[in-house]
Motif scaffolding. Structure first.
Motif, short mmCIF file in Angstrom:
data_model
loop_
_atom_site.label_atom_id
_atom_site.label_comp_id
_atom_site.label_asym_id
_atom_site.label_seq_id
_atom_site.Cartn_x
_atom_site.Cartn_y
_atom_site.Cartn_z
N UNK A 302 0.83 -1.21 0.00
CA UNK A 302 0.00 0.00 0.00
C UNK A 302 0.87 1.26 0.00
N UNK A 303 2.02 1.19 0.67
CA UNK A 303 2.92 2.35 0.72
C UNK A 303 3.50 2.68 -0.66
N UNK A 323 -8.13 -1.66 4.08
CA UNK A 323 -6.70 -1.59 4.39
C UNK A 323 -6.03 -0.46 3.62
N UNK A 324 -6.43 -0.27 2.37
CA UNK A 324 -5.90 0.84 1.59
C UNK A 324 -6.28 2.17 2.22
N UNK A 325 -7.52 2.28 2.67
CA UNK A 325 -7.97 3.51 3.33
C UNK A 325 -7.20 3.77 4.61
N UNK A 326 -7.00 2.72 5.41
CA UNK A 326 -6.24 2.87 6.65
C UNK A 326 -4.81 3.31 6.35
N UNK A 327 -4.30 2.93 5.17
CA UNK A 327 -2.95 3.30 4.77
C UNK A 327 -2.89 4.71 4.19
N UNK A 342 -17.98 2.95 1.48
CA UNK A 342 -16.58 3.22 1.81
C UNK A 342 -16.04 4.47 1.11
N UNK A 343 -16.86 5.10 0.29
CA UNK A 343 -16.38 6.24 -0.49
C UNK A 343 -17.24 7.46 -0.19
N UNK A 344 -16.62 8.47 0.44
CA UNK A 344 -17.27 9.75 0.70
C UNK A 344 -16.38 10.86 0.14
N UNK A 345 -15.64 11.54 1.05
CA UNK A 345 -14.71 12.57 0.60
C UNK A 345 -13.33 12.00 0.31
N UNK A 346 -13.22 10.70 0.33
CA UNK A 346 -11.91 10.05 0.19
C UNK A 346 -11.64 9.51 -1.21
N UNK A 347 -12.44 9.93 -2.19
CA UNK A 347 -12.22 9.45 -3.54
C UNK A 347 -13.47 9.55 -4.37
N UNK A 378 -8.97 11.73 4.45
CA UNK A 378 -10.36 11.33 4.66
C UNK A 378 -10.49 9.81 4.70
N UNK A 379 -9.71 9.12 3.89
CA UNK A 379 -9.71 7.66 3.91
C UNK A 379 -9.32 7.14 5.29
N UNK A 380 -8.25 7.70 5.83
CA UNK A 380 -7.79 7.25 7.14
C UNK A 380 -8.86 7.50 8.20
#
Length: 404
Positions: A302-303, A323-327, A342-347, A378-380
């Protein structure tokens, strides 16, 4: 429960504490590591997480080699049943049907937590019922996950789906408590005529292992043999319902605006076809197949990425996306099943099949570093609501409720 009394000629009777043992949880599953899929990973994390919290955990699953065997793996007692190759899947095996009463009586579990309604799940549920063990059932199933492996023609899939849901309802209606990973997955069961109440309990993720990295991404890319350029990552099985051909076909449009590449982590029966597709449309040198990556190396995968893409249309939650979001990765996902949750302001979401739309959303994130950083933060934040310790604690509460 009555407490035994200790007595002596000169002392008053005193209570002697009755020795207690940890809660004993039996988990049944038809897929468990070394199988590589979301349900296997979740079940392994559930079992090891419960064991780390002080529970006595046993798992019944298929043998990964054929003969029956038992061993302690990561603090969990794993009972592997005799198995045979699954002809419709290149890597998975199926357990030879058997009554499990003797094994259930030997383990003496306080609760059975089944992860499916197939061969192991239904045999374990039947044995638990006959032996008075309460049952918690978690659903990871959708008929779409089986269609390609069973080679069911598209014209018959609707009818086959109805039959599959009917079989599911017949088996899981016997459980004392039912869960599924998301509210949308619970609604799906209701829409299929399942009359019982179903509680959404997130699969959860380890927020300490999966977290953003401040270091430049070159070090992580080098570890996987990737050139140091903008990277779109997918993690999961390379199978039909993941619709990875759409991601490959979107890449030429993305390359009109940015110097990007796609990295695919996972194995599956679509790899050769995807390799041919990438070569045919001129992006063979921009699509990298990383194969199986061990779980301990996934944070580094993910990094290495700038954006995570999930074009699959049969996701009841998608642990890989979490897991991608947490990363700290922004997400571009299909507007299908549980992914919109799982998708709001994070993509961004895109309509399944809309390759141009998928390319546009990927391009928007890859060409705007500030937007990408905001979406990653936002994902995190969204991922923080899926801490697996909270999920484990809720399952422990459910076990106590059904045991009473």
């Amino acid at each position: 429960m009555a407490m035994p009394l200790a007595s002596s000629p000169t002392a008053r009777p005193t209570l002697v504490p009755v020795p207690t043992r940890p809660r004993r949880v039996l988990i049944s599953t038809d897929t468990y590591p070394p199988d590589v899929n979301g349900a296997a990973y979740f079940t392994h994390r559930l079992a090891t997480g419960l064991a780390a919290r002080g529970n006595d955990v046993h798992v019944i699953c298929q043998s990964d080699e054929g003969p029956a065997k038992a061993s302690v793996e990561d603090g969990v007692v794993v009972h592997r049943l005799r198995s045979a190759p699954l002809l419709v899947h290149p890597t998975m095996r199926v357990t030879v049907p058997a009554r499990l009463d003797r094994l259930v009586r030997a383990i003496e579990p306080d609760v059975l937590h089944t992860q499916g309604h197939f061969v192991v799940g239904r045999a374990a549920m039947a044995a638990a019922r006959r032996n008075g063990v309460p049952i918690v059932a978690t659903n990871h199933f959708m008929p779409d996950n089986l269609f390609q492996f069973a080679h069911i023609p598209a014209t018959l899939r609707e009818k086959a789906g109805r039959l599959a849901w009917r079989d599911f309802s017949r088996i899981f209606s016997r459980a004392d408590h039912l869960t599924t990973p998301t509210p949308l997955a619970a609604k799906l069961l209701a829409d299929q005529g399942f009359a019982r109440e179903v509680e959404p309990v997130s699969c959860g993720i380890d927020l300490t292992r999966f977290h953003p990295h401040a270091e430049p991404k070159a070090w992580a890319r080098k570890a996987f043999g990737l050139p140091d350029r903008e990277t779109i990552l997918f993690v999961g099985r390379l199978d039909e319902e993941k619709r990875l051909d759409e991601l490959v076909r979107a890449l030429p449009y993305v390359l009109n605006s940015t110097d990007a590449q796609v990295a695919l982590v996972g194995k599956g029966n679509q790899r050769a076809e995807l390799e041919r597709l990438a070569g045919r449309i001129g992006v063979g040198d921009r699509v990298f197949f990383l194969g199986f990556v061990p779980d301990e190396a996934m944070p580094q995968a993910f990094a290495a990425a700038d954006v995570f893409a999930m074009p699959g249309v049969a996701e009841l939650q998608s642990i890989a996306t979490l897991e991608a979001m947490a990363s700290g990765l922004p997400v571009v996902a299909a507007d299908a099943m549980a992914l919109p949750h799982l998708v709001e302001d994070n993509g961004y979401l895109f309509e399944p099949g809309d390759v141009i739309g998928l390319a546009g959303r990927l391009t928007a994130l890859l060409t705007d570093a500030d937007l990408r950083a905001r979406a990653g933060r936002a994902s995190r934040e969204l991922a923080l609501t899926h801490d697996h310790q909270a999920s484990l604690a809720r399952f422990e509460e459910i076990y106590a409720e059904v045991a009473r």
